[in-house]
Design a protein around this motif. Structure first.
Motif, PDB file in Angstrom:
ATOM      1  N   GLN A  32      -4.471   5.987   5.268  1.00 23.00           N
ATOM      2  CA  GLN A  32      -3.294   6.611   4.669  1.00 23.00           C
ATOM      3  C   GLN A  32      -3.478   6.826   3.174  1.00 23.00           C
ATOM      4  O   GLN A  32      -3.159   7.902   2.644  1.00 23.00           O
ATOM      5  N   MET A  33      -4.001   5.837   2.480  1.00 24.44           N
ATOM      6  CA  MET A  33      -4.178   5.960   1.032  1.00 24.44           C
ATOM      7  C   MET A  33      -5.209   7.024   0.690  1.00 24.44           C
ATOM      8  O   MET A  33      -5.018   7.819  -0.245  1.00 24.44           O
ATOM      9  N   TYR A  77      -5.863   2.065   4.593  1.00 24.70           N
ATOM     10  CA  TYR A  77      -6.764   2.818   3.722  1.00 24.70           C
ATOM     11  C   TYR A  77      -6.904   4.263   4.191  1.00 24.70           C
ATOM     12  O   TYR A  77      -7.113   5.156   3.374  1.00 24.70           O
ATOM     13  N   CYS A 103      -5.271   9.008  -2.999  1.00 25.35           N
ATOM     14  CA  CYS A 103      -5.245   7.906  -3.964  1.00 25.35           C
ATOM     15  C   CYS A 103      -6.641   7.463  -4.400  1.00 25.35           C
ATOM     16  O   CYS A 103      -6.788   6.874  -5.474  1.00 25.35           O
ATOM     17  N   GLY A 105       0.814  -1.212   0.000  1.00 25.43           N
ATOM     18  CA  GLY A 105       0.000   0.000   0.000  1.00 25.43           C
ATOM     19  C   GLY A 105       0.843   1.255   0.000  1.00 25.43           C
ATOM     20  O   GLY A 105       0.535   2.245  -0.684  1.00 25.43           O
ATOM     21  N   HIS A 106       1.940   1.226   0.762  1.00 26.95           N
ATOM     22  CA  HIS A 106       2.836   2.389   0.789  1.00 26.95           C
ATOM     23  C   HIS A 106       3.512   2.598  -0.562  1.00 26.95           C
ATOM     24  O   HIS A 106       3.745   3.739  -0.978  1.00 26.95           O
ATOM     25  N   ILE A 121       2.105   1.900  -3.431  1.00 28.23           N
ATOM     26  CA  ILE A 121       1.061   2.532  -4.249  1.00 28.23           C
ATOM     27  C   ILE A 121       1.010   4.031  -3.973  1.00 28.23           C
ATOM     28  O   ILE A 121       0.889   4.851  -4.905  1.00 28.23           O
ATOM     29  N   ILE A 122       1.126   4.407  -2.707  1.00 30.05           N
ATOM     30  CA  ILE A 122       1.130   5.827  -2.343  1.00 30.05           C
ATOM     31  C   ILE A 122       2.352   6.524  -2.933  1.00 30.05           C
ATOM     32  O   ILE A 122       2.244   7.625  -3.504  1.00 30.05           O
ATOM     33  N   LYS A 148       2.079   7.421  -6.382  1.00 25.98           N
ATOM     34  CA  LYS A 148       1.069   8.474  -6.562  1.00 25.98           C
ATOM     35  C   LYS A 148      -0.086   8.039  -7.453  1.00 25.98           C
ATOM     36  O   LYS A 148      -0.554   8.793  -8.307  1.00 25.98           O
ATOM     37  N   LEU A 202     -11.338   1.649  -4.057  1.00 26.51           N
ATOM     38  CA  LEU A 202     -10.764   0.724  -3.085  1.00 26.51           C
ATOM     39  C   LEU A 202     -11.852  -0.184  -2.534  1.00 26.51           C
ATOM     40  O   LEU A 202     -12.927   0.281  -2.158  1.00 26.51           O
TER      41      LEU A 202
END
Length: 274
Positions: free
Chosen positions: A59-60, A57, A65, A35-36, A38-39, A42, A48
């Motif tokens: 965080q995303m 989630y 995102c 997930g990080h 993916i962040i 960008k 989701l």
């Protein structure tokens, strides 16, 4: 068939802007490292899916995102609300977030239907519930055999599913042990799948009730030791309960959240960053 890639390359190839993405895991094996990544890459405008969106989630969503969330419960387990999720829903910050809420039972059925290649899930549910008033994807049908009134929802069929697991063998088969949740169904339901693992071994020693995902169901495997932290991986490391408590303070303030993400996610190399 499963291909062994770096985490950066696996995400770059298989997670695209506008995709419907599921990052599943229940209690443990939550794919934070993926997930990080993916962040860091960008990704934007993601839909989701997750039965129980929690800190990852949050965080995303807080990093912009996501544009839509399909879920059945959202919160910081044992602590309280997800403040970045609430900010997106209530104040459209950093972007407007559409939500489709289901019951746990419905989401589980939707994953099973997706794994089976079916277009919808049918269940006895939503009797007396107000959710059909706010979720247009909850419909009702009559059983052609009994005439019984049943609830129907679309199957979960994401573009890509991302999970974390304990081990992969060199042929690309993946072993999941402990609480399995819906990881198996989420992978089988997806068009593509990325699995992070603690290690690669010569052979998998699967105990009774363990789950082995076959290589043909997996698009990419990336080795990411500690890839579920601050959640836990059964047999490897424990849950960082202190971090879940700290997150409540970090996520409440937009600037504090952004600075934490810059320090601990955006400005670190591929791997475990929580």
């Amino acid at each position: 068939m499963a291909e062994f890639l770096s985490l950066h390359e696996a995400i770059a190839r298989h997670v695209h802007d506008g995709d419907t993405v599921a990052l599943e895991g229940f209690t443990h094996l939550i794919p934070f490292a993926a997930g990080h990544e993916i962040i860091r890459q960008k990704r934007q405008n993601l839909t989701l899916i997750r039965m129980t969106p929690d800190l990852l989630y949050d965080q995303m969503i807080g990093m912009g995102c996501a544009s839509k969330l399909i879920f059945s419960w959202g919160g910081n387990p044992g602590v309280g609300s997800l403040h970045r999720l609430r900010d997106a829903v209530e104040k459209h910050y950093p972007a407007k977030l559409e939500i489709l809420e289901h019951s746990h039972a419905a989401m589980a059925c939707a994953w099973e239907a997706g794994a089976a290649g079916l277009p919808l899930a049918v269940l006895r549910g939503y009797i007396g519930s107000d959710l059909p008033r706010v979720n247009q994807d909850i419909r009702h049908i009559d059983c052609p055999f009994t005439g019984e009134r049943l609830a129907a929802i679309p199957a979960n069929r994401p573009d890509v599913t991302v999970i974390h697991a304990q081990k992969a063998d060199r042929a690309g088969n993946v072993l999941i042990e402990g609480i399995i949740g819906v990881q198996k169904e989420a992978v089988l339901a997806a068009r593509r799948s990325v699995v992070t693992v603690e290690e690669v071994v010569d052979s998998l020693e699967a105990h009774p009730n363990a789950c082995v995902l076959p290589a043909w169901a997996i698009s990419a495997i990336a080795v990411a030791p500690g890839g579920a932290a601050p959640s836990y991986t059964h047999g490897y490391y424990g849950r960082r309960n202190d971090f879940y408590k700290q997150w409540d303070t970090i996520a409440r303030d937009r600037d504090t959240f952004r600075q934490w993400m810059e320090d601990h996610v955006m400005n670190v190399e591929e791997g475990v960053s929580a």
